[in-house]
Design a protein around this motif. Structure first.
Motif, PDB file in Angstrom:
ATOM      1  N   VAL A  44      38.931  38.527  20.501  1.00 31.24           N
ATOM      2  CA  VAL A  44      38.986  38.459  21.983  1.00 31.24           C
ATOM      3  C   VAL A  44      38.928  39.772  22.357  1.00 31.24           C
ATOM      4  CG1 VAL A  44      40.688  37.892  23.639  1.00 31.24           C
ATOM      5  CG2 VAL A  44      40.718  36.494  21.695  1.00 31.24           C
ATOM      6  N   LEU A  45      37.883  40.160  23.171  1.00 31.17           N
ATOM      7  CA  LEU A  45      37.596  41.299  23.737  1.00 31.17           C
ATOM      8  C   LEU A  45      38.437  41.538  25.214  1.00 31.17           C
ATOM      9  CD1 LEU A  45      34.028  41.585  23.040  1.00 31.17           C
ATOM     10  CD2 LEU A  45      35.783  42.654  21.685  1.00 31.17           C
ATOM     11  N   LYS A  46      39.397  42.219  25.588  1.00 31.96           N
ATOM     12  CA  LYS A  46      40.121  42.509  26.891  1.00 31.96           C
ATOM     13  C   LYS A  46      39.409  43.301  27.446  1.00 31.96           C
ATOM     14  CE  LYS A  46      44.690  41.327  26.285  1.00 31.96           C
ATOM     15  NZ  LYS A  46      45.068  40.501  27.291  1.00 31.96           N
ATOM     16  N   PHE A  47      38.888  42.798  28.613  1.00 29.72           N
ATOM     17  CA  PHE A  47      38.305  43.716  29.979  1.00 29.72           C
ATOM     18  C   PHE A  47      39.076  44.210  30.882  1.00 29.72           C
ATOM     19  CE2 PHE A  47      34.786  41.742  27.540  1.00 29.72           C
ATOM     20  CZ  PHE A  47      33.693  42.477  27.730  1.00 29.72           C
ATOM     21  N   LEU A  48      40.250  43.371  31.082  1.00 32.21           N
ATOM     22  CA  LEU A  48      40.909  44.036  32.115  1.00 32.21           C
ATOM     23  C   LEU A  48      42.675  43.448  31.686  1.00 32.21           C
ATOM     24  CD1 LEU A  48      41.600  45.024  35.150  1.00 32.21           C
ATOM     25  CD2 LEU A  48      41.335  42.420  35.763  1.00 32.21           C
ATOM     26  N   ASN A  49      43.467  44.398  31.927  1.00 29.94           N
ATOM     27  CA  ASN A  49      44.800  44.204  31.459  1.00 29.94           C
ATOM     28  C   ASN A  49      45.781  44.813  32.602  1.00 29.94           C
ATOM     29  OD1 ASN A  49      46.894  43.329  29.889  1.00 29.94           O
ATOM     30  ND2 ASN A  49      47.100  45.233  28.545  1.00 29.94           N
ATOM     31  N   SER A  50      45.492  44.666  33.868  1.00 30.67           N
ATOM     32  CA  SER A  50      46.201  45.239  35.093  1.00 30.67           C
ATOM     33  C   SER A  50      45.705  44.217  36.132  1.00 30.67           C
ATOM     34  CB  SER A  50      46.146  46.695  35.350  1.00 30.67           C
ATOM     35  OG  SER A  50      44.624  47.093  35.620  1.00 30.67           O
ATOM     36  N   GLU A  51      46.839  44.363  37.057  1.00 27.65           N
ATOM     37  CA  GLU A  51      46.695  43.405  38.298  1.00 27.65           C
ATOM     38  C   GLU A  51      45.426  43.792  39.079  1.00 27.65           C
ATOM     39  OE1 GLU A  51      49.157  42.527  41.738  1.00 27.65           O
ATOM     40  OE2 GLU A  51      49.831  41.229  40.327  1.00 27.65           O
ATOM     41  N   THR A  52      44.738  42.952  39.661  1.00 25.01           N
ATOM     42  CA  THR A  52      43.628  43.415  40.542  1.00 25.01           C
ATOM     43  C   THR A  52      43.182  42.228  41.540  1.00 25.01           C
ATOM     44  OG1 THR A  52      41.311  44.585  40.834  1.00 25.01           O
ATOM     45  CG2 THR A  52      41.434  42.691  39.030  1.00 25.01           C
ATOM     46  N   LYS A  53      42.665  42.554  42.602  1.00 20.31           N
ATOM     47  CA  LYS A  53      42.272  41.470  43.581  1.00 20.31           C
ATOM     48  C   LYS A  53      41.096  40.694  43.185  1.00 20.31           C
ATOM     49  CE  LYS A  53      40.930  40.849  48.283  1.00 20.31           C
ATOM     50  NZ  LYS A  53      40.705  41.509  49.608  1.00 20.31           N
ATOM     51  N   VAL A  54      40.972  39.399  43.107  1.00 22.27           N
ATOM     52  CA  VAL A  54      40.076  38.417  42.764  1.00 22.27           C
ATOM     53  C   VAL A  54      38.674  38.718  43.938  1.00 22.27           C
ATOM     54  CG1 VAL A  54      39.106  36.087  42.419  1.00 22.27           C
ATOM     55  CG2 VAL A  54      41.282  36.718  41.610  1.00 22.27           C
ATOM     56  N   GLY A  55      37.776  39.118  43.342  1.00 22.84           N
ATOM     57  CA  GLY A  55      36.652  39.289  44.259  1.00 22.84           C
ATOM     58  C   GLY A  55      36.596  40.661  44.850  1.00 22.84           C
ATOM     59  N   GLY A  56      37.385  41.502  44.293  1.00 17.78           N
ATOM     60  CA  GLY A  56      37.121  43.113  44.549  1.00 17.78           C
ATOM     61  C   GLY A  56      36.513  43.755  43.776  1.00 17.78           C
ATOM     62  N   PHE A  57      36.283  45.042  43.835  1.00 16.31           N
ATOM     63  CA  PHE A  57      35.162  45.952  43.024  1.00 16.31           C
ATOM     64  C   PHE A  57      35.583  45.662  41.730  1.00 16.31           C
ATOM     65  CE2 PHE A  57      34.142  49.800  41.025  1.00 16.31           C
ATOM     66  CZ  PHE A  57      32.700  49.935  41.333  1.00 16.31           C
ATOM     67  N   HIS A 107      37.281  43.658  39.777  1.00 18.94           N
ATOM     68  CA  HIS A 107      37.144  42.020  39.091  1.00 18.94           C
ATOM     69  C   HIS A 107      35.819  41.878  38.949  1.00 18.94           C
ATOM     70  CE1 HIS A 107      36.774  37.692  39.735  1.00 18.94           C
ATOM     71  NE2 HIS A 107      37.633  37.917  38.656  1.00 18.94           N
ATOM     72  N   ASN A 108      34.848  42.123  40.275  1.00 23.42           N
ATOM     73  CA  ASN A 108      33.574  41.966  40.192  1.00 23.42           C
ATOM     74  C   ASN A 108      32.852  42.752  38.873  1.00 23.42           C
ATOM     75  OD1 ASN A 108      33.772  39.989  42.056  1.00 23.42           O
ATOM     76  ND2 ASN A 108      33.005  41.767  43.508  1.00 23.42           N
ATOM     77  N   SER A 109      33.285  43.840  38.757  1.00 17.70           N
ATOM     78  CA  SER A 109      32.851  45.054  37.638  1.00 17.70           C
ATOM     79  C   SER A 109      33.000  44.417  36.342  1.00 17.70           C
ATOM     80  CB  SER A 109      33.135  46.350  37.987  1.00 17.70           C
ATOM     81  OG  SER A 109      32.865  46.962  39.261  1.00 17.70           O
ATOM     82  N   VAL A 110      34.162  43.911  36.100  1.00 23.13           N
ATOM     83  CA  VAL A 110      34.621  43.359  34.830  1.00 23.13           C
ATOM     84  C   VAL A 110      34.041  42.107  34.696  1.00 23.13           C
ATOM     85  CG1 VAL A 110      36.417  42.312  33.838  1.00 23.13           C
ATOM     86  CG2 VAL A 110      36.798  44.403  34.894  1.00 23.13           C
ATOM     87  N   MET A 111      33.755  41.154  35.445  1.00 25.00           N
ATOM     88  CA  MET A 111      32.973  39.947  35.440  1.00 25.00           C
ATOM     89  C   MET A 111      31.459  40.117  35.024  1.00 25.00           C
ATOM     90  SD  MET A 111      35.391  37.875  35.412  1.00 25.00           S
ATOM     91  CE  MET A 111      34.259  36.197  35.002  1.00 25.00           C
TER      92      MET A 111
END
Length: 79
Positions: free
Chosen positions: A39-52, A54-58
């Motif tokens: 399992v590779l974690k790309f984000l481990n903090s709260e962020t807005k869905v559709g924000g910069f 989140h979109n960069s991580v996806m």
């Protein structure tokens, strides 16, 4: 890490509240009984869905998934 038999990738998010996400991971399933997934974690903090963020991580997850798909396809063609 063992032989990679199949890659099952997905952006997995655990929602804390509507419109926000706090965890994004890519799960890689492999053919190794002692360690059958990574399992590779790309984000481990709260962020807005559709924000910069989140979109960069996806986008990064899609890039890694495409690379793994390419590696698997070329390995299959070798055999």
């Amino acid at each position: 890490m063992g032989g990679i038999g199949a890659v099952v990738g997905a952006g997995i998010g655990k929602k804390k509240s509507k419109g926000k996400i706090k965890d994004v991971s890519l799960r890689i399933v492999i053919n190794d009984l002692s360690n059958n997934q990574v399992v590779l974690k790309f984000l481990n903090s709260e962020t807005k869905v559709g924000g910069f963020v989140h979109n960069s991580v996806m986008e990064s997850i899609r890039d890694v998934q495409s690379l793994l798909d390419y590696i698997i396809e070329n390995k299959i063609e070798e055999n």
